[in-house]
Design a protein around this motif. Structure first.
Motif, PDB file in Angstrom:
ATOM      1  N   UNK A  13      26.360  12.717  27.618  1.00 24.25           N
ATOM      2  CA  UNK A  13      25.138  12.519  28.392  1.00 24.25           C
ATOM      3  C   UNK A  13      24.037  13.405  27.798  1.00 24.25           C
ATOM      4  N   UNK A  14      23.109  12.776  27.071  1.00 24.09           N
ATOM      5  CA  UNK A  14      22.072  13.559  26.390  1.00 24.09           C
ATOM      6  C   UNK A  14      20.700  12.933  26.607  1.00 24.09           C
ATOM      7  N   UNK A  15      19.695  13.790  26.601  1.00 23.48           N
ATOM      8  CA  UNK A  15      18.323  13.323  26.737  1.00 23.48           C
ATOM      9  C   UNK A  15      17.946  12.441  25.544  1.00 23.48           C
ATOM     10  N   UNK A  16      18.439  12.803  24.359  1.00 22.62           N
ATOM     11  CA  UNK A  16      18.147  12.009  23.162  1.00 22.62           C
ATOM     12  C   UNK A  16      19.423  11.884  22.330  1.00 22.62           C
ATOM     13  N   UNK A  17      19.713  10.690  21.866  1.00 24.70           N
ATOM     14  CA  UNK A  17      20.879  10.497  20.997  1.00 24.70           C
ATOM     15  C   UNK A  17      20.415   9.855  19.697  1.00 24.70           C
ATOM     16  N   UNK A  18      20.876  10.402  18.587  1.00 23.08           N
ATOM     17  CA  UNK A  18      20.556   9.853  17.273  1.00 23.08           C
ATOM     18  C   UNK A  18      21.870   9.460  16.619  1.00 23.08           C
ATOM     19  N   UNK A  19      21.971   8.207  16.210  1.00 26.90           N
ATOM     20  CA  UNK A  19      23.193   7.761  15.540  1.00 26.90           C
ATOM     21  C   UNK A  19      22.900   7.562  14.054  1.00 26.90           C
ATOM     22  N   UNK A  20      23.453   8.435  13.239  1.00 28.49           N
ATOM     23  CA  UNK A  20      23.181   8.381  11.800  1.00 28.49           C
ATOM     24  C   UNK A  20      24.117   7.436  11.058  1.00 28.49           C
ATOM     25  N   UNK A  21      25.165   6.965  11.734  1.00 28.12           N
ATOM     26  CA  UNK A  21      26.163   6.103  11.084  1.00 28.12           C
ATOM     27  C   UNK A  21      26.700   6.775   9.813  1.00 28.12           C
ATOM     28  N   UNK A  22      26.478   6.174   8.652  1.00 23.65           N
ATOM     29  CA  UNK A  22      27.052   6.739   7.422  1.00 23.65           C
ATOM     30  C   UNK A  22      26.144   7.749   6.723  1.00 23.65           C
ATOM     31  N   UNK A  23      24.994   7.991   7.305  1.00 24.82           N
ATOM     32  CA  UNK A  23      24.146   9.064   6.764  1.00 24.82           C
ATOM     33  C   UNK A  23      24.791  10.400   7.155  1.00 24.82           C
ATOM     34  N   UNK A  24      24.816  11.338   6.218  1.00 22.35           N
ATOM     35  CA  UNK A  24      25.535  12.605   6.458  1.00 22.35           C
ATOM     36  C   UNK A  24      24.733  13.535   7.361  1.00 22.35           C
ATOM     37  N   UNK A  25      25.464  14.403   8.048  1.00 27.30           N
ATOM     38  CA  UNK A  25      24.823  15.467   8.824  1.00 27.30           C
ATOM     39  C   UNK A  25      25.293  16.802   8.255  1.00 27.30           C
ATOM     40  N   UNK A  26      24.343  17.559   7.718  1.00 27.84           N
ATOM     41  CA  UNK A  26      24.662  18.843   7.082  1.00 27.84           C
ATOM     42  C   UNK A  26      24.130  19.989   7.936  1.00 27.84           C
ATOM     43  N   UNK A  27      24.714  21.169   7.780  1.00 26.13           N
ATOM     44  CA  UNK A  27      24.061  22.346   8.364  1.00 26.13           C
ATOM     45  C   UNK A  27      22.757  22.600   7.618  1.00 26.13           C
ATOM     46  N   UNK A  28      21.735  23.061   8.302  1.00 24.34           N
ATOM     47  CA  UNK A  28      20.476  23.386   7.634  1.00 24.34           C
ATOM     48  C   UNK A  28      20.722  24.367   6.500  1.00 24.34           C
TER      49      UNK A  28
END
Ligand code: ZN
Length: 441
Positions: free
Chosen positions: A44-59
């Protein structure tokens, strides 16, 4: 009114956590990573972003940036540098003490710099202090005021206001730092081995700054760290011949670390085509690069940081084509991630390796324990990175203040789509904070 459990959830099938890539939903609350769940987990989130196969890296954490403001703000400034950083997936920079005026060698100079940076920073910013012959008594106050360490040169720095330490002064500074467990970072080239270039060409410039000059200086720092027990870090290792002595020293328990930079890992002397490639120590022959990659793979080199050190085009000698007089420094802050990713893939490395070298390693160097990894409790510094998209570098389109970079026209793989700093997408009004050391490793 219903209140969401999380402020933001980012889903990615390629989220890069310390153990490797995983399909995850990263939940953020109050700027921190509050939960890691399966990719499809109902949250349950105010905003959800679904990147699918795009990677999520630490900054990324870039501990080697010359912002140059105040004093040489026309070379680079906090607004332009930090905007470029964010566009390149870098959420933390640590600013070098020189090329700005005054150099950060006293607490009052640090205050002047902070005042100049205030309100302009699109990413989080920490500061290095400087160690010069005249400021031994300023070092402890600089640490007390929050610098992450102090930088020194063993050979001329390129600017008169930041003179080098001689061998005796190096040991003296390390003795003082050992007493407060402060980190010394060192530009290591031996002044006695450097020579004046015999002419204006790149081979003549390269001959004037040999691997031997680096090696001798690195050995001197290893010896001084060993005798004083202080922590030392060598910035921008270019010479592959330094890797083995560093490995031996680390194995023997000497508190010494070292970094390298994108240009040493991906460019070679053979392809240098303009003074945009000039830096000190110099970009060397292509065979040297393999040794540096091996140094990274084995952990002797703790990471990759930009050494972003730009200047206006006229000082870069682009028309005169004179490598001996051109300013030495390479602009790459916005490009480090795709530069390294482009070269790392064919060498068999993955995104987790890149995150280790460009985020976790530099965060650990400066003791930023809440940055450097996607982990519960850490700052939600996150980067959506498409690892398959390609682009061609156009220097005039970068956020760097001056459109000079040796990567201009180069085809790179990997595109930063979104950068979140403490859970907020970076765009528009700057909200970067000044960082203080959190804990010393
Ligand atoms: Zn530098």
């Amino acid at each position: 009114m219903p209140v969401n459990e999380f402020d933001l959830v980012v889903r990615s099938r390629r989220a890069v956590v310390p153990e490797g890539e995983k399909a995850l939903a990263v939940a953020v609350r109050d700027g921190r990573i509050a939960g890691l769940s399966g990719y499809d987990a109902p949250l349950d989130a105010r905003e959800t972003v679904d990147l699918a196969d795009v990677a999520l890296l630490p900054g990324l954490v870039d501990t080697h940036v010359h912002v140059n403001e105040p004093g040489r703000t026309h070379w680079e400034g906090f607004a332009s540098a930090t905007r470029a950083a964010a566009a390149g997936g870098v959420t933390t920079i640590v600013d070098m003490p020189l090329n700005s005026l005054p150099p950060t060698t006293t607490v009052s100079a640090l205050e002047i710099k902070k005042k100049a940076a205030e309100g302009q920073c699109h990413v989080d910013v920490g500061f290095w202090g400087g160690a010069i012959p005249a400021n031994a008594d300023d070092l402890e106050p600089l640490f007390a005021a929050g610098v992450f360490g102090v930088k020194c040169f063993l050979s001329p720095s390129g600017v008169d206001e930041f003179p080098a330490l001689d061998p005796g002064q190096l040991v003296e500074v390390l003795h003082r730092l050992a007493a407060i467990d402060g980190l010394l970072i060192v530009h290591a080239e031996d002044p006695g081995t450097l020579t004046d270039p015999l002419g204006p060409t790149y081979p003549e410039f390269l001959d004037s700054r040999t691997q031997d000059a680096e090696l001798r200086a690195v050995e001197r720092v290893i010896d001084a760290a060993a005798t004083t027990g202080a922590r030392a870090h060598i910035v921008h290792i270019s010479a592959g011949s330094c890797v083995e002595p560093l490995r031996r020293a680390q194995q023997a328990g000497v508190r010494i670390t070292a970094e390298t930079c994108p240009h040493y890992l991906t460019l070679s002397a053979e392809e240098v085509s303009s003074p945009a490639f000039k830096c000190c120590p110099p970009i060397r022959e292509s065979a040297n690069r393999d040794t540096l990659w091996h140094g990274l793979a084995t952990g002797v080199l703790m990471g990759v940081v930009s050494d972003h050190s730009p200047c206006p085009a006229d000082l870069k000698g682009l028309t005169a084509h004179d490598y001996s007089s051109a300013w030495g420094g390479i602009a790459s802050l916005q490009l480090g991630l795709p530069i390294i990713w482009t070269e790392a893939q064919p060498r068999g490395y993955g995104l987790a390796d890149v995150a280790k070298w460009m985020s976790a390693g530099p965060a650990a160097l400066v003791g930023l324990s809440t940055k450097g990894a996607i982990a519960i409790g850490n700052d939600a510094d996150l980067v959506a990175f498409d690892p398959t998209a390609e682009f061609t570098v156009n220097a005039t389109k970068l956020h760097h203040k001056n459109p000079v970079t040796p990567y201009d026209g180069r085809r790179l793989t990997g595109v930063v789509q979104t950068t979140w700093l403490r859970g907020q997408a970076v765009q528009g009004t700057p909200f970067g904070q000044f960082l203080l050391p959190q804990n010393r490793p």
